[in-house]
Design an enzyme around this catalytic site. Structure first.
Site, PDB file in Angstrom:
ATOM      1  CE  LYS A  98      -3.586  -2.524   2.536  1.00 12.05           C
ATOM      2  NZ  LYS A  98      -4.194  -2.765   3.870  1.00 12.05           N
ATOM      3  CD  GLN A 127      -3.090  -4.385   7.051  1.00 15.61           C
ATOM      4  OE1 GLN A 127      -3.222  -3.362   6.419  1.00 15.61           O
ATOM      5  NE2 GLN A 127      -3.595  -5.537   6.629  1.00 15.61           N
ATOM      6  CG  ASP A 139      -9.208  -0.058   6.439  1.00 19.07           C
ATOM      7  OD1 ASP A 139      -9.137  -0.579   5.327  1.00 19.07           O
ATOM      8  OD2 ASP A 139      -8.374  -0.223   7.341  1.00 19.07           O
TER       9      ASP A 139
HETATM   10  N1  GUN Z   1      -6.718  -6.897   7.043  1.00 20.92           N
HETATM   11  C1  GUN Z   1      -7.232  -7.627   6.031  1.00 20.92           C
HETATM   12  N2  GUN Z   1      -7.873  -6.815   5.150  1.00 20.92           N
HETATM   13  C2  GUN Z   1      -7.745  -5.568   5.630  1.00 20.92           C
HETATM   14  C3  GUN Z   1      -8.194  -4.300   5.158  1.00 20.92           C
HETATM   15  O1  GUN Z   1      -8.851  -4.150   4.121  1.00 20.92           O
HETATM   16  N3  GUN Z   1      -7.852  -3.235   5.927  1.00 20.92           N
HETATM   17  C4  GUN Z   1      -7.146  -3.364   7.075  1.00 20.92           C
HETATM   18  N4  GUN Z   1      -6.882  -2.271   7.768  1.00 20.92           N
HETATM   19  N5  GUN Z   1      -6.732  -4.513   7.540  1.00 20.92           N
HETATM   20  C5  GUN Z   1      -7.027  -5.608   6.812  1.00 20.92           C
END
Ligand code: GUN
Length: 296
Positions: free
Chosen positions: A54, A98, A121
């Site tokens: 990312k 995350q 998110d």
């Molecule tokens: N863990 C798995 N998928 C995601 C996501 O889309 N965002 C975040 N922050 N953590 C994740």
């Protein structure tokens, strides 16, 4: 039956990035650079890889990113303090914590502490509620929004179709059901959500025009669960042992791709399907969060 078509998530995500880059250029003319803050707690290997991907995409798109790495033992209080500081920082338009978080941290409390307008998110209860209500002023979570875009941009009709989702998690299954059942031009499907308590799961799957697997069971979807000509989307990321691999393991999806390919009409590869789209939606949400600061 017609030709099999691969749903190329990498190519489709690049066309989304192209649009996002243009929006970044417009913002820069107004002296705004979109800013995204990542928070990673502990050294979970998958989370390190995801946040790294990312960050790289942010650099390519022109989004400024910063990453806060906290120790695995971090207390809820210090994580919430960091989020409070980022909530107030005018240069930060999006905040991403995350998941998964270490056990001592309350994930729901953490997600709810992010300002809804910076919750790129889409995990804050306000944004979850807006998604359910069909209110487009909220942020939709990135993976389900990416799945919808994959279907739209590969010409798969959603309206009136029978969609079966395998998995009822908060990150994919539940929000994706909300998105695809919405009364809207790019949804309007009849959605069934299957899970570990479902009776005759294979029977449900065989009725699906669009089958979406997000259960986290390696190679779970087999050809006898797929209606001939169905569209199959594989959201799963599972690490399985592989003695032939250099590090002793490899990644597979929830769908037995090679076997299901013979039955389906369109399918995502994995990797190279949903993953790149999740990142594309995150970039898009972040740029939108930055654009919306101009409205206030
Ligand atoms: N863990 C798995 N998928 C995601 C996501 O889309 N965002 C975040 N922050 N953590 C994740």
């Amino acid at each position: 039956m017609g030709e099999f078509k691969l749903i190329d998530g990498r190519a489709i995500s690049e066309s989304v990035h192209l649009e996002t880059r243009q929006r970044v250029a417009v913002l820069k003319q107004k002296n705004i650079t979109p800013g995204l803050a990542f928070i990673r707690v502990g050294e979970d290997p998958a989370s390190r890889v995801y946040v790294g991907m990312k960050e790289k995409k942010c650099r390519e798109i022109g989004i400024t990113s910063q990453t806060h790495i906290l120790e695995k033992e971090t207390s809820g209080g210090s994580l919430l303090d960091l989020i409070a500081r980022l909530n107030k920082d005018p240069k930060i338009h999006g905040i991403l914590v995350q998941a998964p978080l270490p056990r001592q941290l309350n994930e729901a409390e953490v997600f709810a502490s992010v300002l809804p307008g910076k919750d790129v998110d889409g995990f804050h209860p306000v944004n979850v509620g807006k998604l359910m209500l069909g209110d487009p002023s909220g942020f939709a979570p990135c993976t389900p929004a990416g799945v919808q875009q994959l279907l739209i941009r590969s010409g798969c009709p959603i309206k009136g179709s029978d969609v079966v989702i395998l998995g009822r998690g908060n990150i994919v299954g539940k929000p994706l059901a909300s998105i695809l059942m919405q009364k809207s031009e790019f949804a309007d499907a009849t959605v069934t959500v299957c899970h570990s308590g479902t009776t005759d799961l294979a029977g449900h799957c065989r009725r699906a025009d669009i089958l979406i697997a997000a259960i986290g069971v390696p190679l779970f979807v087999k050809p006898d669960m797929v209606k001939p000509g169905a569209v199959v989307i594989d959201v799963g990321v599972n690490r399985i042992p592989d003695t032939a691999a250099r590090n002793g393991s490899r990644l597979v999806g929830d769908v037995d791709f090679e076997a299901v390919k013979a039955v389906s009409s369109m399918m995502t590869p994995n990797p190279g399907g949903v993953g790149p789209m999740t990142i594309a939606m995150l970039m898009q949400n972040t740029v939108r969060a930055a654009e919306e600061t101009l409205l206030n």
